[in-house]
Design a protein around this motif. Sequence first.
Motif, PDB file in Angstrom:
ATOM      1  N   PHE A 106       0.820  -1.211   0.000  1.00 63.03           N
ATOM      2  CA  PHE A 106       0.000   0.000   0.000  1.00 63.03           C
ATOM      3  C   PHE A 106       0.855   1.264   0.000  1.00 63.03           C
ATOM      4  CE2 PHE A 106      -3.230  -2.732   2.439  1.00 63.03           C
ATOM      5  CZ  PHE A 106      -3.736  -3.239   1.260  1.00 63.03           C
ATOM      6  N   GLU A 107       2.162   1.140   0.232  1.00 56.28           N
ATOM      7  CA  GLU A 107       3.048   2.307   0.226  1.00 56.28           C
ATOM      8  C   GLU A 107       3.081   2.978  -1.137  1.00 56.28           C
ATOM      9  OE1 GLU A 107       4.940   3.969   2.429  1.00 56.28           O
ATOM     10  OE2 GLU A 107       4.286   2.738   4.107  1.00 56.28           O
ATOM     11  N   GLU A 108       2.836   2.225  -2.186  1.00 58.28           N
ATOM     12  CA  GLU A 108       2.907   2.752  -3.543  1.00 58.28           C
ATOM     13  C   GLU A 108       1.582   3.324  -4.027  1.00 58.28           C
ATOM     14  OE1 GLU A 108       5.795   3.086  -5.097  1.00 58.28           O
ATOM     15  OE2 GLU A 108       6.648   2.257  -3.264  1.00 58.28           O
ATOM     16  N   LYS A 109       0.537   3.241  -3.217  1.00 60.37           N
ATOM     17  CA  LYS A 109      -0.775   3.742  -3.616  1.00 60.37           C
ATOM     18  C   LYS A 109      -0.816   5.263  -3.529  1.00 60.37           C
ATOM     19  CE  LYS A 109      -3.120  -0.200  -3.888  1.00 60.37           C
ATOM     20  NZ  LYS A 109      -3.973  -0.625  -4.955  1.00 60.37           N
ATOM     21  N   ALA A 110      -1.748   5.847  -4.256  1.00 63.19           N
ATOM     22  CA  ALA A 110      -1.937   7.301  -4.183  1.00 63.19           C
ATOM     23  C   ALA A 110      -2.373   7.682  -2.770  1.00 63.19           C
ATOM     24  CB  ALA A 110      -3.004   7.731  -5.183  1.00 63.19           C
ATOM     25  N   GLY A 111      -1.878   8.809  -2.284  1.00 60.73           N
ATOM     26  CA  GLY A 111      -2.248   9.295  -0.959  1.00 60.73           C
ATOM     27  C   GLY A 111      -1.191   9.053   0.089  1.00 60.73           C
ATOM     28  N   ALA A 112      -0.235   8.178  -0.155  1.00 62.33           N
ATOM     29  CA  ALA A 112       0.849   7.928   0.794  1.00 62.33           C
ATOM     30  C   ALA A 112       1.965   8.926   0.513  1.00 62.33           C
ATOM     31  CB  ALA A 112       1.359   6.501   0.661  1.00 62.33           C
ATOM     32  N   LEU A 113       2.196   9.817   1.466  1.00 60.20           N
ATOM     33  CA  LEU A 113       3.184  10.881   1.276  1.00 60.20           C
ATOM     34  C   LEU A 113       4.244  10.842   2.369  1.00 60.20           C
ATOM     35  CD1 LEU A 113       0.830  13.849   0.400  1.00 60.20           C
ATOM     36  CD2 LEU A 113       2.287  12.602  -1.144  1.00 60.20           C
ATOM     37  N   PRO A 114       5.479  11.240   2.047  1.00 59.99           N
ATOM     38  CA  PRO A 114       6.500  11.328   3.085  1.00 59.99           C
ATOM     39  C   PRO A 114       6.174  12.466   4.043  1.00 59.99           C
ATOM     40  CG  PRO A 114       7.379  11.963   0.931  1.00 59.99           C
ATOM     41  CD  PRO A 114       5.967  11.549   0.735  1.00 59.99           C
ATOM     42  N   PRO A 115       6.570  12.466   5.260  1.00 61.12           N
ATOM     43  CA  PRO A 115       7.441  11.510   5.912  1.00 61.12           C
ATOM     44  C   PRO A 115       6.697  10.296   6.481  1.00 61.12           C
ATOM     45  CG  PRO A 115       6.990  13.278   7.426  1.00 61.12           C
ATOM     46  CD  PRO A 115       6.275  13.601   6.141  1.00 61.12           C
ATOM     47  N   ILE A 116       5.375  10.327   6.512  1.00 62.35           N
ATOM     48  CA  ILE A 116       4.628   9.243   7.144  1.00 62.35           C
ATOM     49  C   ILE A 116       4.458   8.065   6.207  1.00 62.35           C
ATOM     50  CG2 ILE A 116       2.412   8.619   8.173  1.00 62.35           C
ATOM     51  CD1 ILE A 116       2.212  11.501   9.150  1.00 62.35           C
ATOM     52  N   GLY A 117       4.190   8.326   4.933  1.00 65.76           N
ATOM     53  CA  GLY A 117       3.925   7.242   4.001  1.00 65.76           C
ATOM     54  C   GLY A 117       2.526   6.694   4.201  1.00 65.76           C
ATOM     55  N   TYR A 118       2.397   5.406   4.044  1.00 66.01           N
ATOM     56  CA  TYR A 118       1.096   4.765   4.275  1.00 66.01           C
ATOM     57  C   TYR A 118       0.876   4.687   5.772  1.00 66.01           C
ATOM     58  CZ  TYR A 118      -2.404   1.140   4.656  1.00 66.01           C
ATOM     59  OH  TYR A 118      -3.532   0.442   4.987  1.00 66.01           O
ATOM     60  N   TRP A 119      -0.290   5.158   6.248  1.00 67.52           N
ATOM     61  CA  TRP A 119      -0.542   5.234   7.685  1.00 67.52           C
ATOM     62  C   TRP A 119      -1.816   4.480   8.014  1.00 67.52           C
ATOM     63  CZ3 TRP A 119      -3.778   8.178  11.191  1.00 67.52           C
ATOM     64  CH2 TRP A 119      -3.294   8.194  12.497  1.00 67.52           C
ATOM     65  N   ASP A 120      -1.659   3.351   8.670  1.00 67.55           N
ATOM     66  CA  ASP A 120      -2.777   2.539   9.144  1.00 67.55           C
ATOM     67  C   ASP A 120      -2.362   1.927  10.480  1.00 67.55           C
ATOM     68  OD1 ASP A 120      -5.056   1.049   9.450  1.00 67.55           O
ATOM     69  OD2 ASP A 120      -4.589  -0.387   7.866  1.00 67.55           O
ATOM     70  N   PRO A 121      -2.353   2.722  11.551  1.00 65.44           N
ATOM     71  CA  PRO A 121      -1.813   2.228  12.828  1.00 65.44           C
ATOM     72  C   PRO A 121      -2.610   1.062  13.422  1.00 65.44           C
ATOM     73  CG  PRO A 121      -2.901   4.333  13.137  1.00 65.44           C
ATOM     74  CD  PRO A 121      -2.858   4.072  11.669  1.00 65.44           C
ATOM     75  N   LEU A 122      -3.867   0.928  13.095  1.00 66.98           N
ATOM     76  CA  LEU A 122      -4.672  -0.161  13.643  1.00 66.98           C
ATOM     77  C   LEU A 122      -4.675  -1.391  12.740  1.00 66.98           C
ATOM     78  CD1 LEU A 122      -7.718   1.871  14.987  1.00 66.98           C
ATOM     79  CD2 LEU A 122      -5.711   1.082  16.226  1.00 66.98           C
ATOM     80  N   GLY A 123      -4.073  -1.286  11.574  1.00 65.54           N
ATOM     81  CA  GLY A 123      -4.013  -2.415  10.666  1.00 65.54           C
ATOM     82  C   GLY A 123      -5.373  -2.835  10.139  1.00 65.54           C
ATOM     83  N   LEU A 124      -6.228  -1.869   9.835  1.00 73.82           N
ATOM     84  CA  LEU A 124      -7.587  -2.175   9.379  1.00 73.82           C
ATOM     85  C   LEU A 124      -7.624  -2.698   7.951  1.00 73.82           C
ATOM     86  CD1 LEU A 124      -9.435   0.894  10.916  1.00 73.82           C
ATOM     87  CD2 LEU A 124      -9.336  -1.430  11.798  1.00 73.82           C
ATOM     88  N   ALA A 125      -6.760  -2.205   7.098  1.00 72.16           N
ATOM     89  CA  ALA A 125      -6.757  -2.635   5.698  1.00 72.16           C
ATOM     90  C   ALA A 125      -5.875  -3.872   5.575  1.00 72.16           C
ATOM     91  CB  ALA A 125      -6.248  -1.513   4.806  1.00 72.16           C
ATOM     92  N   THR A 126      -6.463  -5.031   5.764  1.00 70.63           N
ATOM     93  CA  THR A 126      -5.694  -6.280   5.750  1.00 70.63           C
ATOM     94  C   THR A 126      -5.590  -6.888   4.358  1.00 70.63           C
ATOM     95  OG1 THR A 126      -7.715  -7.454   6.336  1.00 70.63           O
ATOM     96  CG2 THR A 126      -6.232  -6.821   8.147  1.00 70.63           C
ATOM     97  N   THR A 127      -6.511  -6.558   3.483  1.00 74.64           N
ATOM     98  CA  THR A 127      -6.480  -7.099   2.122  1.00 74.64           C
ATOM     99  C   THR A 127      -6.596  -5.955   1.129  1.00 74.64           C
ATOM    100  OG1 THR A 127      -8.878  -7.361   2.005  1.00 74.64           O
ATOM    101  CG2 THR A 127      -7.610  -9.231   2.886  1.00 74.64           C
ATOM    102  N   GLU A 128      -6.307  -6.262  -0.105  1.00 78.16           N
ATOM    103  CA  GLU A 128      -6.425  -5.253  -1.166  1.00 78.16           C
ATOM    104  C   GLU A 128      -7.868  -4.776  -1.321  1.00 78.16           C
ATOM    105  OE1 GLU A 128      -4.688  -2.867  -4.153  1.00 78.16           O
ATOM    106  OE2 GLU A 128      -3.634  -4.340  -2.945  1.00 78.16           O
TER     107      GLU A 128
END
Length: 194
Positions: free
Chosen positions: A33-55
């Motif tokens: 998911f790091e390569e998806k649109a919306g992931a920006l530095p410095p945080i990148g992909y942010w899902d602290p609860l791990g809700l998105a487990t599948t595509e």
Amino acid sequence: MKLAVVASLVASAAAFAPASQKSSSSAMSAVSFEEKAGALPPIGYWDPLGLATTEAKFDEYRAVELKHGRVAMLAVVGFVVPEFYRFGFDIAPGLPCAEVPNGVAALSAIPSLGWAQMFFFIGAVDYWGILGDFEVGKPDLDPDTLKKRQTQELQNGRLAMLATLELLRHNSQNLVSPGFDGLDNLITGLPFLY
């Protein structure tokens, strides 16, 4: 007593020890998911609860985020525009737009039939998806430009969601104690509006 103090110090130190790294499916999917649109530095992909487990779950959450962002962008426009322009039609029989107050105060001015109309229209749009993805009017963009524009739309939507919450908070506080900030206008700091 000394034993209890030593045990608590050891336990608190253990909290800061590095944890063993286990590879899990959610950690593996987060990398994709790091390569998806919306992931920006410095945080990148942010899902602290791990809700998105599948595509599929990620795509569902992204569609919901996009929808809420678009609604929030319209809400911000809906807060700002009545500050300097009023439409000339009646929002309900005998209730012209010019007589509807701005912001949160408008909630009490809309008649019950108007609320029912909005409820059913929004429900129909959400259920049947009639205001969804259209092919007409889409520019033919290369993948990098498309990803950049998708990221811009997501970022604008995220900002609009925060702006909507702040406008609601400010307006609600102004209803409770009018003029709390020393200004009479709903939108402060925008002198070109007044």
